[in-house]
Write an enzyme that holds these catalytic residues in place. Structure first.
Site, PDB file in Angstrom:
ATOM      1  N   ASN A 179       2.306  -9.743 -39.751  1.00 29.22           N
ATOM      2  CA  ASN A 179       3.054 -10.730 -39.647  1.00 29.22           C
ATOM      3  C   ASN A 179       2.524 -12.127 -39.460  1.00 29.22           C
ATOM      4  OD1 ASN A 179       5.383 -12.261 -39.121  1.00 29.22           O
ATOM      5  ND2 ASN A 179       5.793 -11.529 -37.230  1.00 29.22           N
ATOM      6  N   LYS A 215       3.797 -15.160 -39.631  1.00 33.89           N
ATOM      7  CA  LYS A 215       4.494 -16.292 -38.974  1.00 33.89           C
ATOM      8  C   LYS A 215       4.734 -17.565 -39.724  1.00 33.89           C
ATOM      9  CE  LYS A 215       3.755 -13.861 -34.828  1.00 33.89           C
ATOM     10  NZ  LYS A 215       4.107 -13.749 -33.288  1.00 33.89           N
ATOM     11  N   HIS A 241      12.946 -10.018 -35.458  1.00 32.86           N
ATOM     12  CA  HIS A 241      11.851 -10.346 -34.540  1.00 32.86           C
ATOM     13  C   HIS A 241      12.370 -11.402 -33.148  1.00 32.86           C
ATOM     14  CE1 HIS A 241       8.144 -12.137 -33.263  1.00 32.86           C
ATOM     15  NE2 HIS A 241       7.413 -11.128 -34.186  1.00 32.86           N
ATOM     16  N   GLU A 246      11.289 -13.834 -32.045  1.00 34.99           N
ATOM     17  CA  GLU A 246      11.140 -15.442 -32.255  1.00 34.99           C
ATOM     18  C   GLU A 246      12.512 -15.760 -33.097  1.00 34.99           C
ATOM     19  OE1 GLU A 246       7.229 -15.062 -34.092  1.00 34.99           O
ATOM     20  OE2 GLU A 246       6.324 -14.576 -32.228  1.00 34.99           O
ATOM     21  N   GLU A 253       8.611  -3.922 -30.068  1.00 36.13           N
ATOM     22  CA  GLU A 253       7.896  -5.139 -29.718  1.00 36.13           C
ATOM     23  C   GLU A 253       8.439  -5.698 -28.440  1.00 36.13           C
ATOM     24  OE1 GLU A 253       5.911  -6.880 -33.144  1.00 36.13           O
ATOM     25  OE2 GLU A 253       7.626  -8.031 -33.107  1.00 36.13           O
ATOM     26  N   GLY A 279       1.911 -11.885 -28.565  1.00 34.86           N
ATOM     27  CA  GLY A 279       1.360 -13.346 -28.772  1.00 34.86           C
ATOM     28  C   GLY A 279       0.608 -13.733 -27.426  1.00 34.86           C
ATOM     29  N   SER A 286       0.275  -7.882 -29.381  1.00 35.27           N
ATOM     30  CA  SER A 286      -1.111  -7.988 -29.073  1.00 35.27           C
ATOM     31  C   SER A 286      -1.934  -6.639 -29.516  1.00 35.27           C
ATOM     32  CB  SER A 286      -1.379  -8.321 -27.511  1.00 35.27           C
ATOM     33  OG  SER A 286      -0.605  -9.436 -27.245  1.00 35.27           O
TER      34      SER A 286
HETATM   35  C1  PEP Z   1       4.388 -10.166 -33.707  1.00 33.04           C
HETATM   36  O1  PEP Z   1       4.749 -11.284 -33.523  1.00 33.04           O
HETATM   37  O2  PEP Z   1       5.151  -9.339 -34.259  1.00 33.04           O
HETATM   38  C2  PEP Z   1       3.388  -9.659 -32.907  1.00 33.04           C
HETATM   39  C3  PEP Z   1       3.178  -8.361 -32.578  1.00 33.04           C
HETATM   40  O3  PEP Z   1       2.451 -10.861 -32.392  1.00 33.04           O
HETATM   41  P1  PEP Z   1       1.009 -10.436 -31.756  1.00 33.04           P
HETATM   42  O4  PEP Z   1       0.312  -9.264 -32.499  1.00 33.04           O
HETATM   43  O5  PEP Z   1       0.241 -11.835 -32.006  1.00 33.04           O
HETATM   44  O6  PEP Z   1       1.500 -10.017 -30.335  1.00 33.04           O
END
Ligand code: PEP
Length: 252
Positions: free
Chosen positions: A9, A11, A98, A100, A170, A176, A216
């Site tokens: 992803n 973004k 998601h 975000e 998630e 992040g 992460s």
């Molecule tokens: C995401 O935004 O779906 C995500 C898992 O980000 P990160 O791996 O940076 O935590």
């Protein structure tokens, strides 16, 4: 046996040059280093680069996904991108729900259900994200939160429609932040999600539904996550933007 899936992803990162050179180099290294990943690999670049990314990936086993769609077929919705538009350039997968999008664009479960319906109308595969906030986790509400997120969205779909889904767990506090959930926390939640699918759709679908973890994931922890019984791969943000790290993750 469920096939593992790894989704990058990206973004709102990478311009045209960065997107195309990453994908070309990724393919080159997979070939040159004979990387045996044995996984479904999906890259989700920004809207303007979906078309060129798809062209570069033609004839390979890699796929692309959009990071969002609008919930209407067409019309006066300035700045939005529709499912048929994406379909017309060959996009077949979309990430929905998601955190975000939920947080910064106020996408509630009712809107997400509309997005699911339009995505299914155009036969998209959907990567649907669920997960609790840190406050909800500290109040031990994570199971209730995830259950409600599914109940108000995905669980409105028929058994036939469920075949189009991956679920991505998630936890918002792990996205992040560099703080991952523990393997046990994720395995427990995935087992719980699978049990919800069992209750709603029966054994066959609950065994088949692909449940990914996101939060992460990096080149050091990916292997441990992917080896848990109910973790069928990962949705990767930050670490998917670095070629060497992403190569190691898909190899994990
Ligand atoms: C995401 O935004 O779906 C995500 C898992 O980000 P990160 O791996 O940076 O935590």
């Amino acid at each position: 046996m469920r096939k593992k899936t790894v989704i990058a992803n990206w973004k709102m990162n990478y311009d045209f040059h960065e997107t195309t050179s990453f994908i070309r180099n990724f393919l080159k290294f997979v070939f040159e280093r004979k990387i045996n990943h044995n996984k479904e690999i999906i890259i989700a670049p920004s809207f303007p680069f979906l078309h060129i990314s798809n062209q570069i990936l033609q004839g390979t086993t890699l796929n692309i996904a959009a990071q969002n769609i609008y919930q209407k077929d067409e019309g006066a919705y300035t700045g939005e991108v529709s499912a048929p538009m994406l379909k017309s350039i060959g996009v077949q997968k979309v990430i929905l729900g998601h955190s975000e999008r939920r947080e910064f664009f106020f996408e509630k479960n009712n809107v997400l259900l509309e997005k699911i319906k339009i995505a299914l109308k155009y036969s998209f595969n959907i990567i649907f994200c669920v997960g609790e906030s840190s406050i909800e986790r500290s109040n031990n509400q994570q199971f209730e939160v995830v259950k409600n997120q599914l109940k108000e969205t995905v669980f409105h779909c028929s058994s036939d429609e469920i075949k189009f889904f991956h679920i991505a767990y998630e936890p918002v506090w792990a996205i992040g932040t560099g703080t991952t959930a523990t393997f046990e926390q994720v395995q427990t939640m995935h087992e719980f999600i699978r049990s919800l699918f069992f209750k709603k759709y029966g054994e066959n679908i609950s065994n088949k539904i692909s449940i990914l973890y996101g939060g992460s994931i990096n080149d050091f922890n990916a292997k441990n996550f992917f080896s848990q019984k109910d973790i069928d791969g990962g949705l990767v943000g930050k670490s998917s933007l670095e070629l060497e790290k992403f190569l190691k993750i898909v190899e994990s």
